[in-house]
Design a protein around this motif. Sequence first.
Motif, mmCIF file in Angstrom:
data_model
loop_
_atom_site.group_PDB
_atom_site.id
_atom_site.type_symbol
_atom_site.label_atom_id
_atom_site.label_comp_id
_atom_site.label_asym_id
_atom_site.label_seq_id
_atom_site.Cartn_x
_atom_site.Cartn_y
_atom_site.Cartn_z
ATOM 1 N N ILE A 1 0.844 -1.206 0.000
ATOM 2 C CA ILE A 1 0.000 0.000 0.000
ATOM 3 C C ILE A 1 0.874 1.248 0.000
ATOM 4 C CG2 ILE A 1 -1.657 1.319 1.367
ATOM 5 C CD1 ILE A 1 -2.916 -1.279 2.236
ATOM 6 N N LEU A 2 1.924 1.250 0.813
ATOM 7 C CA LEU A 2 2.823 2.402 0.841
ATOM 8 C C LEU A 2 3.522 2.591 -0.500
ATOM 9 C CD1 LEU A 2 4.219 4.667 2.412
ATOM 10 C CD2 LEU A 2 5.915 2.990 3.179
ATOM 11 N N GLY A 3 4.011 1.497 -1.090
ATOM 12 C CA GLY A 3 4.696 1.604 -2.370
ATOM 13 C C GLY A 3 3.787 2.069 -3.495
ATOM 14 N N VAL A 4 2.543 1.550 -3.533
ATOM 15 C CA VAL A 4 1.598 1.966 -4.571
ATOM 16 C C VAL A 4 1.248 3.436 -4.413
ATOM 17 C CG1 VAL A 4 -0.771 1.661 -5.378
ATOM 18 C CG2 VAL A 4 0.672 -0.330 -4.969
ATOM 19 N N THR B 1 1.268 10.413 -11.333
ATOM 20 C CA THR B 1 0.263 11.399 -11.737
ATOM 21 C C THR B 1 0.936 12.761 -11.892
ATOM 22 O OG1 THR B 1 -0.291 11.680 -9.396
ATOM 23 C CG2 THR B 1 -1.673 10.202 -10.695
ATOM 24 N N PRO B 2 0.540 13.546 -12.892
ATOM 25 C CA PRO B 2 1.206 14.830 -13.129
ATOM 26 C C PRO B 2 0.765 15.933 -12.183
ATOM 27 C CG PRO B 2 -0.524 14.485 -14.739
ATOM 28 C CD PRO B 2 -0.472 13.237 -13.912
ATOM 29 N N THR B 3 -0.208 15.679 -11.329
ATOM 30 C CA THR B 3 -0.711 16.695 -10.417
ATOM 31 C C THR B 3 -0.321 16.350 -8.991
ATOM 32 O OG1 THR B 3 -2.826 15.553 -10.128
ATOM 33 C CG2 THR B 3 -2.658 17.117 -11.940
ATOM 34 N N VAL B 4 -0.525 17.320 -8.094
ATOM 35 C CA VAL B 4 -0.197 17.130 -6.679
ATOM 36 C C VAL B 4 -1.448 16.975 -5.828
ATOM 37 C CG1 VAL B 4 1.982 18.360 -6.866
ATOM 38 C CG2 VAL B 4 -0.099 19.645 -6.382
ATOM 39 N N SER C 1 -6.290 12.791 -7.827
ATOM 40 C CA SER C 1 -5.639 12.073 -8.918
ATOM 41 C C SER C 1 -4.788 10.921 -8.390
ATOM 42 C CB SER C 1 -4.771 13.034 -9.736
ATOM 43 O OG SER C 1 -5.553 14.083 -10.279
ATOM 44 N N MET C 2 -4.113 11.168 -7.249
ATOM 45 C CA MET C 2 -3.265 10.122 -6.687
ATOM 46 C C MET C 2 -4.103 8.932 -6.222
ATOM 47 S SD MET C 2 -0.636 10.378 -3.467
ATOM 48 C CE MET C 2 -2.022 10.562 -2.322
ATOM 49 N N LEU C 3 -5.204 9.193 -5.515
ATOM 50 C CA LEU C 3 -6.056 8.104 -5.025
ATOM 51 C C LEU C 3 -6.776 7.397 -6.162
ATOM 52 C CD1 LEU C 3 -7.579 9.705 -1.807
ATOM 53 C CD2 LEU C 3 -5.763 7.995 -1.970
ATOM 54 N N ILE D 1 -5.371 -0.106 -7.949
ATOM 55 C CA ILE D 1 -4.231 -1.019 -7.905
ATOM 56 C C ILE D 1 -4.226 -1.804 -6.599
ATOM 57 C CG2 ILE D 1 -1.717 -1.186 -7.988
ATOM 58 C CD1 ILE D 1 -1.656 1.285 -9.689
ATOM 59 N N VAL D 2 -4.508 -1.113 -5.482
ATOM 60 C CA VAL D 2 -4.556 -1.812 -4.191
ATOM 61 C C VAL D 2 -5.681 -2.843 -4.183
ATOM 62 C CG1 VAL D 2 -4.985 -1.499 -1.722
ATOM 63 C CG2 VAL D 2 -3.496 0.097 -2.943
ATOM 64 N N LEU D 3 -6.837 -2.487 -4.742
ATOM 65 C CA LEU D 3 -7.941 -3.442 -4.819
ATOM 66 C C LEU D 3 -7.561 -4.662 -5.654
ATOM 67 C CD1 LEU D 3 -10.890 -4.242 -4.312
ATOM 68 C CD2 LEU D 3 -11.520 -2.867 -6.318
ATOM 69 N N LEU D 4 -6.929 -4.447 -6.790
ATOM 70 C CA LEU D 4 -6.490 -5.569 -7.623
ATOM 71 C C LEU D 4 -5.421 -6.400 -6.925
ATOM 72 C CD1 LEU D 4 -6.307 -3.811 -11.123
ATOM 73 C CD2 LEU D 4 -7.990 -5.496 -10.367
ATOM 74 N N TYR D 5 -4.588 -5.752 -6.113
ATOM 75 C CA TYR D 5 -3.573 -6.499 -5.367
ATOM 76 C C TYR D 5 -4.219 -7.469 -4.384
ATOM 77 C CZ TYR D 5 -0.427 -7.358 -1.464
ATOM 78 O OH TYR D 5 0.273 -7.954 -0.447
#
Length: 317
Positions: A219-222, A230-233, A237-239, A245-249
Amino acid sequence: MLKPARNKEKDPEGRMPLAEHLRELRNRLAKAVLAIVLGAIVAAFYYRDIINLLTHPVQQSVGCSKSFMELAGQNEGACGNITVEGLLGPFTLMIKVALTAGVVIASPVWLYQLWAFIAPGLHKHEKRYSMAFVAAGFPLFLAGAWFSYHVLPAAASVLIDFTPEGAVNLLPLDDLLNLVTRMVIVFGLSFELPLLLVMLNLTGMVSGRRMLGWWRGMILGVTIFAAFATPTVDPISMLSLAAPIVLLYFLATGFALMNDKRRRQRAAEGPGDDEASVLDLTPEDVGEAEPVPAPSAPTEQSDSASRDRVNGYDDVT
């Protein structure tokens, strides 16, 4: 008169000399390049529609309703005008878009050529895993591309807000297309991570219990990866990239746990009637070797017996 060349029988295991391998690689590369060129020619007639499709979310989110001259000296809030630079800019852009679209359009052809070149050297179970990897990987890549396409408007609105007051933001079209392509590729490839973990579990390299023990670090790495990808801060966008990805993991971890349980049950039941049992190749201690007795001197009886035989046998048969 030249005789027609005979077709050589193919080795069932796909073995052939190096020259034949190089010749086959050349033919398959030629077919793949020809398919890409044909796809690029078709895409060149529709390159405006392709560009409009790629830039539509950004245009709807941050596009200016007025031209640059009308916005000069006015303050209508942050917005951007899509521009093309130089006289040769539109033509160069058309070539770039057509070639990129040609690679995408011809992907079934060059993927098949790649598979046909590699498949003869694979075992049966390796072919089965490879086909399953491709069949599941393509939809996952499309899902990642779909997410990136819908994250772009939010990302563009956040980035455009950094424009100084009274300034007009010009958006070069080639830079905008590079940004869209980058996000599509990054989102698409990131959705392949769970599939990679599943394949490692199927081959026995990683167990489901070990994958479950990685959940905190994963979770931390993802999350860190999503912050840089993501190009924004903004956290939205990050979530939007990290959460799927976390759900698929966790789905991949659940599949790995069930696969490990099934594997343990099969090992406890033992091999079936039509399966060969596992050979025990553990070396055993055979002790010290017994000394070989020295050969005795030949006697008259042994000489007569040897003469009745031919080459050590009772008869010539």
